[in-house]
Design an enzyme around this catalytic site. Structure first.
Site, PDB file in Angstrom:
ATOM      1  N   CYS A   9       0.854  -1.134  -0.036  1.00 15.65           N
ATOM      2  CA  CYS A   9       0.205   0.152  -0.068  1.00 15.65           C
ATOM      3  C   CYS A   9       0.932   1.467   0.077  1.00 15.65           C
ATOM      4  O   CYS A   9       2.141   1.199  -0.548  1.00 15.65           O
ATOM      5  CB  CYS A   9      -1.039  -0.088   1.286  1.00 15.65           C
ATOM      6  SG  CYS A   9      -0.061   0.031   2.826  1.00 15.65           S
ATOM      7  N   ASN A  12       2.355   1.446   4.322  1.00 19.05           N
ATOM      8  CA  ASN A  12       2.653   0.199   4.903  1.00 19.05           C
ATOM      9  C   ASN A  12       2.358   0.548   6.563  1.00 19.05           C
ATOM     10  O   ASN A  12       3.038  -0.190   7.337  1.00 19.05           O
ATOM     11  CB  ASN A  12       3.989  -0.309   4.748  1.00 19.05           C
ATOM     12  CG  ASN A  12       4.622  -1.663   5.078  1.00 19.05           C
ATOM     13  OD1 ASN A  12       5.348  -2.053   5.701  1.00 19.05           O
ATOM     14  ND2 ASN A  12       3.486  -2.552   5.212  1.00 19.05           N
ATOM     15  N   CYS A  14      -1.308   0.715   7.214  1.00 16.24           N
ATOM     16  CA  CYS A  14      -2.825   0.449   7.407  1.00 16.24           C
ATOM     17  C   CYS A  14      -3.234  -0.837   6.590  1.00 16.24           C
ATOM     18  O   CYS A  14      -3.513  -1.759   7.568  1.00 16.24           O
ATOM     19  CB  CYS A  14      -3.751   1.635   6.970  1.00 16.24           C
ATOM     20  SG  CYS A  14      -3.623   2.929   8.083  1.00 16.24           S
ATOM     21  N   ARG A  15      -3.396  -0.508   5.422  1.00 11.60           N
ATOM     22  CA  ARG A  15      -3.867  -1.713   4.608  1.00 11.60           C
ATOM     23  C   ARG A  15      -3.008  -3.015   4.375  1.00 11.60           C
ATOM     24  O   ARG A  15      -3.211  -4.036   4.632  1.00 11.60           O
ATOM     25  CB  ARG A  15      -4.294  -0.997   3.284  1.00 11.60           C
ATOM     26  CG  ARG A  15      -5.441  -0.053   3.394  1.00 11.60           C
ATOM     27  CD  ARG A  15      -5.655   0.508   1.981  1.00 11.60           C
ATOM     28  NE  ARG A  15      -4.583   1.504   1.733  1.00 11.60           N
ATOM     29  CZ  ARG A  15      -4.449   2.281   0.699  1.00 11.60           C
ATOM     30  NH1 ARG A  15      -5.174   2.122  -0.154  1.00 11.60           N
ATOM     31  NH2 ARG A  15      -3.393   2.882   0.596  1.00 11.60           N
ATOM     32  N   SER A  16      -1.848  -2.676   3.776  1.00 12.86           N
ATOM     33  CA  SER A  16      -1.084  -3.790   3.802  1.00 12.86           C
ATOM     34  C   SER A  16      -0.395  -4.685   5.052  1.00 12.86           C
ATOM     35  O   SER A  16      -0.348  -6.111   4.921  1.00 12.86           O
ATOM     36  CB  SER A  16       0.391  -3.452   2.948  1.00 12.86           C
ATOM     37  OG  SER A  16       1.035  -2.400   3.451  1.00 12.86           O
ATOM     38  N   ASP A 127      -8.128   3.707   1.097  1.00 14.77           N
ATOM     39  CA  ASP A 127      -7.259   4.194   1.832  1.00 14.77           C
ATOM     40  C   ASP A 127      -8.171   4.845   3.147  1.00 14.77           C
ATOM     41  O   ASP A 127      -8.923   5.454   2.960  1.00 14.77           O
ATOM     42  CB  ASP A 127      -6.471   5.330   1.256  1.00 14.77           C
ATOM     43  CG  ASP A 127      -5.384   5.802   2.287  1.00 14.77           C
ATOM     44  OD1 ASP A 127      -5.522   5.544   3.316  1.00 14.77           O
ATOM     45  OD2 ASP A 127      -4.603   6.683   1.944  1.00 14.77           O
TER      46      ASP A 127
HETATM   47  P1  4NP Z   1      -1.817   2.706   4.090  1.00 14.64           P
HETATM   48  O1  4NP Z   1      -2.566   3.942   4.570  1.00 14.64           O
HETATM   49  O2  4NP Z   1      -1.279   3.151   2.960  1.00 14.64           O
HETATM   50  O3  4NP Z   1      -3.037   1.869   4.095  1.00 14.64           O
HETATM   51  O4  4NP Z   1      -0.651   2.290   4.992  1.00 14.64           O
HETATM   52  C1  4NP Z   1      -1.762   5.472   4.474  1.00 14.64           C
HETATM   53  C2  4NP Z   1      -0.948   5.939   5.680  1.00 14.64           C
HETATM   54  C3  4NP Z   1      -0.201   6.923   5.518  1.00 14.64           C
HETATM   55  C4  4NP Z   1      -0.584   7.747   4.671  1.00 14.64           C
HETATM   56  C5  4NP Z   1      -1.467   7.721   3.718  1.00 14.64           C
HETATM   57  C6  4NP Z   1      -2.172   6.339   3.703  1.00 14.64           C
HETATM   58  N1  4NP Z   1      -0.072   9.095   4.489  1.00 14.64           N
HETATM   59  O5  4NP Z   1      -0.390   9.820   3.870  1.00 14.64           O
HETATM   60  O6  4NP Z   1       0.700   9.491   5.427  1.00 14.64           O
END
Ligand code: 4NP
Length: 160
Positions: A9, A12, A14-16, A127
């Site tokens: 993602c 790294n 939340c989702r992955s 997201d």
């Molecule tokens: P992830 O979520 O891609 O599922 O880990 C996010 C975590 C941080 C950010 C965006 C999405 N960010 O913009 O910092």
């Protein structure tokens, strides 16, 4: 290991990491943990070295998933060769991965998590970072559902 899967993602956190934990749980329930290498990474290094987002952890733990991974960026120098299935959470992740690919063989390892959905009709795992509680629940719902499809796909594609 026979089946090597990397979930990707943006951050790294939340989702992955959730995909990694959900898929670990699924494979463990099948009694096949020794056959799988499962990891996760981000297309960015914004959160390098950080544990999973606290909100994501809270929602995951309610379903029995412990998010233990520490954020790291995707490493083109090693990850293309160390994994066979590189599973992106959204179109942006997929695009960034494609830009990092060295050749067609790398590109052919890229999948979308939602391609393996069975119950849900989402094109991406959205997201959840800037949204509310239900976004984190949706992530887990989508990952549990698509995880089953991914497992079957991997078993079919690599046994021959
Ligand atoms: P992830 O979520 O891609 O599922 O880990 C996010 C975590 C941080 C950010 C965006 C999405 N960010 O913009 O910092």
């Amino acid at each position: 290991m026979k089946y090597r899967v990397l979930f990707v993602c943006l951050g790294n956190i939340c989702r992955s990491p959730s995909a990694e934990a959900v898929f670990n749980g699924l494979v463990n329930r099948k009694g096949e943990t020794p056959l799988f290498k499962i990891d996760s990474a981000g297309t960015s290094d914004y959160h390098r070295g950080e544990p999973a987002d606290a909100r994501m952890q809270t929602h995951a733990i309610k379903r029995g998933y412990h998010l233990t991974s520490v954020s790291r960026p995707f490493d083109p120098a090693t990850d293309w060769d160390n994994f066979d299935f590189i599973v992106a959470m959204d179109d942006s992740n997929k695009r960034t991965l494609k830009q990092m690919a060295r050749n067609l063989k790398d590109i052919n390892k890229i999948y979308m998590m939602t391609d393996f959905s069975r119950q849900f009709n989402y094109h991406e795992v959205p997201d959840p970072y800037y949204g509310g509680e239900q976004g984190f629940e949706l992530v887990l719902d989508l990952l549990e559902d698509a995880g089953e499809g991914l497992y079957d796909y991997i078993k079919k594609s690599k046994t021959e």
